[in-house]
Design an enzyme around this catalytic site. Structure first.
Site, PDB file in Angstrom:
ATOM      1  N   ASN A  64       0.796  -1.216   0.000  1.00 21.51           N
ATOM      2  CA  ASN A  64       0.000   0.000   0.000  1.00 21.51           C
ATOM      3  C   ASN A  64       0.834   1.274   0.000  1.00 21.51           C
ATOM      4  O   ASN A  64       0.368   2.324  -0.419  1.00 21.51           O
ATOM      5  CB  ASN A  64      -0.943   0.011   1.201  1.00 21.51           C
ATOM      6  N   SER A  67     -11.376  -4.556  -0.315  1.00 27.82           N
ATOM      7  CA  SER A  67     -12.192  -3.498   0.276  1.00 27.82           C
ATOM      8  C   SER A  67     -12.831  -2.656  -0.825  1.00 27.82           C
ATOM      9  O   SER A  67     -12.171  -2.308  -1.808  1.00 27.82           O
ATOM     10  CB  SER A  67     -11.321  -2.617   1.178  1.00 27.82           C
ATOM     11  N   CYS A  75      -3.303   4.337   7.493  1.00 27.32           N
ATOM     12  CA  CYS A  75      -3.404   3.831   8.865  1.00 27.32           C
ATOM     13  C   CYS A  75      -2.227   4.249   9.739  1.00 27.32           C
ATOM     14  O   CYS A  75      -2.280   4.126  10.951  1.00 27.32           O
ATOM     15  CB  CYS A  75      -3.504   2.310   8.851  1.00 27.32           C
TER      16      CYS A  75
END
Length: 403
Positions: A154, A202, A342
């Site tokens: 990511n 997701s 995150c």
């Protein structure tokens, strides 16, 4: 007319495609039935909509509809996969293999399992963010029950050799789980040709709604078993209980249907390369996740050489300045990230870049740029100009001797 801010943080989240919103809207008011209430027309209509969405999600990843189970997102799906497999296969063993650059949803779940008596092996990565396949195979033990390695990182966009990993897993009779949140809908992903036993994804990473995710569980050769982590009604074939979010599921399905027809990456690669070329023209810059040039930095003005990365992502270090300072200097005109969504609130260096051997100073000076379906060439040109100006101004305040 250019609309500000220029959004270059598609790895954090994507805007809902208007066609997705259109598909969802009737299920908030007109078709509001509970998909589990099959004794009347409103419930049956909702159930049929969920079935269609399940087919759409399955179609995007090459799965059978009954192998797809809906969750609240990839974080829940990752927790369900790891903890559910750990419980289901406890009699076989308590050893799991993963990687130091996995998403926190995987790493934190593994840490939880370690506290409950499971043995976790964390594979290192090289300077390019790649694992050593020989080291992976050597780490497998008789009590290994799961290999959990993401499809694409990511922060850097580095793509793992999923096919090769799956062959190693199959050779040793170990399940292969893949967090594919950043890959599904961006590049072709097929659970059968890729040899994936468990896949998580997701909706909000592919122009669908937030709060929706899915877990794929292979039904045969091998049949994957997980112990549910949420009890209460036996929904989703007993894998995940709870009233289904019908509007979100409909939106997820529509997003997958659209993505299946928009996997041509040629245009976005051109825009990404244009962005890289413009930013690498700044002295003291480097793309994280690609080999360093002989002199330590790529040739100014040249796009980085092709690598095994997602087509829409680049992670660039700017020596002598911090990524946070660059973001502040560009004000509200550009939306980028200094790490994953995150972890970007942390002042610690990126654990992903640290694992790749990037010095803390350069890690602090790194920005992740992720492009998307609605990115334009005008936005890329604006971003390059704004960041060039910001870096020059910041360095003038604190001259960096080696640049």
């Amino acid at each position: 007319m250019l609309k500000l801010p220029v959004y270059l943080d598609y790895n954090a989240t994507t805007p809902c495609d208007p066609r997705v919103v259109e598909a969802m809207l009737p299920f908030f008011t007109e078709h509001f039935g509970n998909a589990a209430s099959r004794s009347h027309a409103p419930g049956l209509y909702a159930h049929a909509a969920v079935d269609l969405a399940r087919e759409q999600v399955a179609g995007l990843i090459g799965a059978e509809p009954q192998e797809v189970h809906f969750t609240s997102g990839a974080t829940e799906a990752n927790n369900l996969a790891l903890k559910g497999v750990a419980e289901a296969y406890a009699s076989k063993g308590r050893h799991i293999i993963t990687c130091v650059t996995e998403h926190k949803a995987v790493l934190d779940a593994c840490q939880h399992l370690a506290h409950t008596g499971h043995d976790i092996t964390y594979l290192p990565v090289n300077q390019e963010g790649a694992i050593d396949l020989a080291a992976l195979e050597a780490a497998i033990r008789p009590d290994t029950i799961l290999i959990s390695l993401m499809y694409a990182n990511n922060e850097t966009g580095v793509v793992h050799p999923v096919d090769a990993i799956s062959k190693i897993a199959r050779k040793h009779g170990v399940l292969f789980m893949c967090d594919a949140s950043q890959a599904v809908g961006k590049i072709p992903v097929n659970v059968n040709t890729d040899g994936i036993d468990i896949l998580t994804c997701s909706a909000h990473k592919l122009y669908g709604p937030k709060g929706m995710g899915a877990i794929y569980l292979r039904r045969k050769s091998p049949r994957v078993r997980v112990i549910a982590q949420i009890d209460g009604g036996g929904h989703e074939r007993g894998v995940r209980s709870g009233t289904l979010n019908v509007p979100g599921i409909v939106g997820f399905g529509k997003a997958c249907e659209l993505a299946a027809h928009q996997l041509n990456t040629e245009n976005i690669v051109q825009l990404r390369d244009q962005l890289e070329s413009g930013l690498l023209d700044i002295p003291g810059t480097n793309v994280n996740g690609l080999p360093f040039a002989a002199a330590g930095t790529p040739t100014p003005g040249q796009p980085a050489s092709p690598g095994k990365r997602l087509p829409h992502v680049t992670n660039i270090s700017f020596a002598g300045v911090t990524g946070e300072a660059i973001m502040m200097a560009t004000g509200k005109s550009i939306a980028v990230s200094s790490g994953s969504a995150c972890t970007s609130a942390s002042r610690e260096p990126s654990y992903v870049l640290k694992a790749m051997g990037v010095p803390d100073e350069l890690s602090h000076g790194s920005l992740r740029f992720s492009l998307g379906r609605f990115t334009t060439e005008e936005e890329i040109q604006f971003a390059v100009s704004a960041i060039r100006t910001a870096v020059a101004q910041l360095r003038s305040l604190q001259p960096f001797s080696s640049i």
